[in-house]
Design a protein around this motif. Structure first.
Motif, short mmCIF file in Angstrom:
data_model
loop_
_atom_site.label_atom_id
_atom_site.label_comp_id
_atom_site.label_asym_id
_atom_site.label_seq_id
_atom_site.Cartn_x
_atom_site.Cartn_y
_atom_site.Cartn_z
N MET A 111 0.85 -1.18 0.00
CA MET A 111 0.00 0.00 0.00
C MET A 111 0.89 1.25 0.00
O MET A 111 1.22 1.78 1.07
N PRO A 112 1.31 1.70 -1.16
CA PRO A 112 2.12 2.92 -1.21
C PRO A 112 1.32 4.12 -0.72
O PRO A 112 0.16 4.29 -1.08
N ARG A 113 1.95 4.95 0.11
CA ARG A 113 1.25 6.12 0.65
C ARG A 113 1.78 7.37 -0.01
O ARG A 113 2.99 7.64 0.00
N LEU A 114 0.86 8.15 -0.58
CA LEU A 114 1.22 9.36 -1.33
C LEU A 114 0.40 10.54 -0.82
O LEU A 114 -0.67 10.36 -0.23
N ARG A 115 0.89 11.75 -1.09
CA ARG A 115 0.22 12.97 -0.62
C ARG A 115 -0.84 13.47 -1.59
O ARG A 115 -1.40 14.55 -1.39
N ALA A 116 -1.12 12.72 -2.65
CA ALA A 116 -2.18 13.05 -3.61
C ALA A 116 -1.97 14.36 -4.34
O ALA A 116 -2.93 15.02 -4.73
N ARG A 117 -0.69 14.75 -4.51
CA ARG A 117 -0.42 15.89 -5.38
C ARG A 117 -0.62 15.47 -6.83
O ARG A 117 -0.66 14.29 -7.14
N GLN A 118 -0.77 16.45 -7.71
CA GLN A 118 -1.17 16.15 -9.09
C GLN A 118 -0.27 15.12 -9.75
O GLN A 118 -0.75 14.17 -10.38
N HIS A 119 1.05 15.28 -9.62
CA HIS A 119 1.94 14.35 -10.29
C HIS A 119 1.87 12.96 -9.68
O HIS A 119 2.10 11.95 -10.37
N GLU A 120 1.54 12.86 -8.40
CA GLU A 120 1.44 11.56 -7.76
C GLU A 120 0.17 10.82 -8.21
O GLU A 120 0.22 9.62 -8.50
N VAL A 121 -0.94 11.53 -8.26
CA VAL A 121 -2.18 10.91 -8.74
C VAL A 121 -2.04 10.54 -10.22
O VAL A 121 -2.53 9.49 -10.67
N PHE A 122 -1.33 11.38 -10.98
CA PHE A 122 -1.06 11.08 -12.40
C PHE A 122 -0.25 9.79 -12.51
O PHE A 122 -0.52 8.94 -13.38
N ALA A 123 0.73 9.60 -11.64
CA ALA A 123 1.54 8.39 -11.67
C ALA A 123 0.69 7.16 -11.34
O ALA A 123 0.83 6.11 -11.97
N VAL A 124 -0.18 7.29 -10.36
CA VAL A 124 -1.08 6.18 -10.01
C VAL A 124 -1.98 5.85 -11.19
O VAL A 124 -2.21 4.67 -11.51
N PHE A 177 -8.45 16.07 -10.09
CA PHE A 177 -8.31 14.99 -9.10
C PHE A 177 -9.43 13.97 -9.27
O PHE A 177 -9.18 12.75 -9.32
N THR A 178 -10.65 14.45 -9.41
CA THR A 178 -11.81 13.57 -9.54
C THR A 178 -11.76 12.78 -10.84
O THR A 178 -12.02 11.57 -10.85
N ARG A 179 -11.39 13.44 -11.93
CA ARG A 179 -11.33 12.74 -13.22
C ARG A 179 -10.26 11.65 -13.20
O ARG A 179 -10.47 10.55 -13.74
N ARG A 180 -9.13 11.95 -12.61
CA ARG A 180 -8.06 10.94 -12.58
C ARG A 180 -8.44 9.76 -11.71
O ARG A 180 -8.13 8.61 -12.04
N LEU A 181 -9.13 10.01 -10.61
CA LEU A 181 -9.60 8.89 -9.80
C LEU A 181 -10.64 8.07 -10.57
O LEU A 181 -10.70 6.84 -10.43
N GLY A 182 -11.44 8.75 -11.39
CA GLY A 182 -12.39 8.05 -12.24
C GLY A 182 -11.69 7.15 -13.24
O GLY A 182 -12.10 6.01 -13.47
N THR A 183 -10.62 7.65 -13.83
CA THR A 183 -9.85 6.85 -14.79
C THR A 183 -9.20 5.66 -14.11
O THR A 183 -9.15 4.55 -14.66
N ILE A 184 -8.69 5.86 -12.91
CA ILE A 184 -8.09 4.76 -12.15
C ILE A 184 -9.13 3.66 -11.92
O ILE A 184 -8.85 2.47 -12.09
#
Length: 240
Positions: free
Chosen positions: A1-14, A41-48
């Motif tokens: 379970m990698p823990r990230l600060r949810a900055r744009q580049h981190e969510v993009f990497a996920v 943020f919401t769109r990227r989580l949707g894509t994930i």
């Protein structure tokens, strides 16, 4: 379970790794927003989610703009209003600042209104004195540096599986301080967590637990990366 600060580049990497996460069914990133979430943020989580992967979304961030008392409620409402908890789970940080009574009520009310989501408890280094074993219902996992920590709060929380958390990254104040640093071992837990009685492992990858709100000019650039070598994960870096 990698823990990230949810900055744009981190969510993009996920997002870019989502298909491989889904294929393995073994990776659930923990995303801790340090700023108010937005449409990107919401769109990227949707894509994930569309790729078949899922994340844990932290309800009560411990650092950043959303650390202030009461901000967790606005963040949680955002998750619900944007249907993010339909495909992603919720994580509560258990620490000295956590308002467990209020957050457990909010979670119960959300579930009572028909929102169904997983719930994990992340036990921080500054342990909570208000958490009890029966504070939250329907918890899936504990994430802690030692499995005796959740056990100390009593049942049913203390009897649930524990993901082994740590921060093995040797973080230094400035990039130039990594010059001359030799390759080394990042973690031995990947091979040993099951025999130690844990469900999985969690860490801050090559970012480290420390949080800095902003950056400046890059006088030295360092790329850290890890790779498996036998039963250990090794850490090396490229400096420029």
């Amino acid at each position: 379970m990698p823990r990230l600060r949810a900055r744009q580049h981190e969510v993009f990497a996920v997002r870019n790794c989502a298909s491989s996460f889904a294929a393995s069914s073994r990776v659930t990133p923990i995303l801790e927003p340090v700023a108010a979430p937005n449409d990107l943020f919401t769109r990227r989580l949707g894509t994930i989610a569309e790729e078949g992967a899922n994340c844990d979304l932290v309800l009560n961030p411990s650092v950043g703009d959303l650390r202030s008392k009461g901000s967790w409620r606005e963040l949680g409402d955002y998750y619900l209003e944007n249907d993010l908890l339909k495909h992603h789970g919720l994580a509560v940080l258990s620490n000295a600042d956590a308002d467990h009574a209020a957050m457990s009520r909010w979670i119960s009310e959300a579930r009572g209104a028909g929102h169904q989501f997983t719930l994990d408890i992340v036990h921080e280094l500054d342990l909570s004195v208000t958490l009890q074993g029966a504070t939250y219902h329907g918890v899936r996992w504990n994430i802690a540096e030692d499995r005796t920590v959740p056990a100390s709060y009593g049942l049913p929380l203390g009897g649930l599986p524990v993901v082994w958390a740590n921060d093995p990254f040797p973080s230094l104040p400035r990039n130039r301080e990594y010059v001359g640093r030799e390759e080394g071992i990042f973690s031995t837990r990947v091979a040993g967590y099951k025999s130690a009685g844990y469900l999985g492992v969690s860490d801050f990858l090559t970012l480290g637990r420390g949080y800095q709100p902003g950056g400046g000019p890059a006088y030295a650039v360092v790329i850290h990366f890890t790779y498996e070598s036998g039963d250990v994960v090794r850490l090396t870096q490229i400096r420029g």
